[in-house]
Design an enzyme around this catalytic site. Sequence first.
Site, PDB file in Angstrom:
ATOM      1  N   SER A 176      32.781  71.704 -14.472  1.00  0.00           N
ATOM      2  CA  SER A 176      32.940  72.958 -13.742  1.00  0.00           C
ATOM      3  C   SER A 176      33.880  73.909 -14.497  1.00  0.00           C
ATOM      4  O   SER A 176      33.623  74.237 -15.648  1.00  0.00           O
ATOM      5  CB  SER A 176      33.432  72.677 -12.322  1.00  0.00           C
ATOM      6  OG  SER A 176      33.376  73.836 -11.525  1.00  0.00           O
ATOM      7  N   ASP A 273      22.289  74.957 -10.331  1.00  0.00           N
ATOM      8  CA  ASP A 273      23.662  74.564 -10.045  1.00  0.00           C
ATOM      9  C   ASP A 273      24.094  75.127  -8.697  1.00  0.00           C
ATOM     10  O   ASP A 273      24.020  76.341  -8.461  1.00  0.00           O
ATOM     11  CB  ASP A 273      24.567  75.086 -11.157  1.00  0.00           C
ATOM     12  CG  ASP A 273      26.006  74.659 -10.988  1.00  0.00           C
ATOM     13  OD1 ASP A 273      26.696  75.257 -10.136  1.00  0.00           O
ATOM     14  OD2 ASP A 273      26.441  73.729 -11.688  1.00  0.00           O
ATOM     15  N   HIS A 339      26.298  69.897  -8.766  1.00  0.00           N
ATOM     16  CA  HIS A 339      27.344  70.548  -9.555  1.00  0.00           C
ATOM     17  C   HIS A 339      28.257  69.447 -10.078  1.00  0.00           C
ATOM     18  O   HIS A 339      28.944  68.780  -9.306  1.00  0.00           O
ATOM     19  CB  HIS A 339      28.129  71.542  -8.697  1.00  0.00           C
ATOM     20  CG  HIS A 339      29.176  72.309  -9.452  1.00  0.00           C
ATOM     21  ND1 HIS A 339      28.862  73.187 -10.466  1.00  0.00           N
ATOM     22  CD2 HIS A 339      30.530  72.305  -9.357  1.00  0.00           C
ATOM     23  CE1 HIS A 339      29.977  73.709 -10.947  1.00  0.00           C
ATOM     24  NE2 HIS A 339      31.009  73.193 -10.290  1.00  0.00           N
TER      25      HIS A 339
END
Length: 396
Positions: A176, A273, A339
């Site tokens: 991330s 995502d 994610h």
Amino acid sequence: MNLNGVVAVVLALLAYAARRIYAQNRLLVPMTLVQKASALGAFCLDGSLPAYHLHRGSGTGTDKWLLQFEGGGWCNDMASCLERAKTRRGSTRLMTKWEVFSGILSNNASLNPDFYNWNRVKLRYCDGASFAGDAKFDNGTSFLYFRGQKIWEAIIHDLLPKGLGHARMALLSGCSAGGLASFLHCDNFSKYLPENASVKCLSDAGFFLDERDISSNYTMRSLYRDLVSLQGVEQNLEKTCTSSLKLPYLCFFPQYALKYINTPFFVLNTAYDVFQFNHILVPPSADVHGDWSHCKQNPAACNANQLETLQGFRDDMLLALRGYDKSRVGMFINSCFAHCQSESQDTWFRDDSPRIHNKSIAEAVGDWYFNRRMSTQEIDCAYPCDSTCHNLIPKP
């Protein structure tokens, strides 16, 4: 008790036993505070010392290193940064002092076959700018450190004498906002290591797109513009990139930074995502009536127009990744709604992990790092074709 009741009790006991075994077998790694960080001016938002978790390698992995940037979003104005400083995202004082290492950080050969015995490090995230800022704020009442760049440097300098400086192989990774940090620090990381070392970088769910949302606004671009300005990030962005763009802060976006990275790089991302779906493509500001709420919670509930928009987002991601030489840029772009997939064992490497062409994420990354296959760019077909997906959609 009838037969059904007995079966239910037995199943409950088995499930409990399985959870106990899992808890006992989890690898818990203690936190290390960087005591010399203050001399470098490296502080978390609230002034606490930066930290990392290190699990030593063994056997053939003693001279191999894997560094994993922790993720956790960003703060782009004083209000959000002051609030963040009061949480574990802005202070090591509020963080857990032990971290579970799983997925790419696991020390189990059957769960992490290529990196299990490497020295594995998790860099804790407490600056709110993907380890890239260098500024501070002091109005006499409130004080904040924006020192992500110095935190990165302080941690590296703490690890070099512990063996990183003599690494024969190394992989810089992140998830991330940490995946974005991998883009920002990849070439710099290689400069710290021996010239003959095999150094590569991996971003998991960090390829954030410079994309218009459904109301035609650049919501993410605005966030990054304010973040770069507030935290003094521009001075730490790749110079050739910033000099080539009219808006230098755009180099915070991986799609503009990647072509200037010389170190071999691997992009692990879903084409759908869920963070980007919820905050770039359909942010709350662009969906005030909640027309997309059901679609966000369950892709099967998306109507034809919404699916067309999602497929357009996928097309734009693939376009931004097009044309890179396979010897320099590897990729695994699947069609799951998730994610971050490298830190979770379910998605990294298990019998039922997501696959493209019958290859798991761990296998694709390993093949790329060790040059075991000619093709290192795995791209999935469009949703809903992939039956191996783990759709990890956060609850609203």
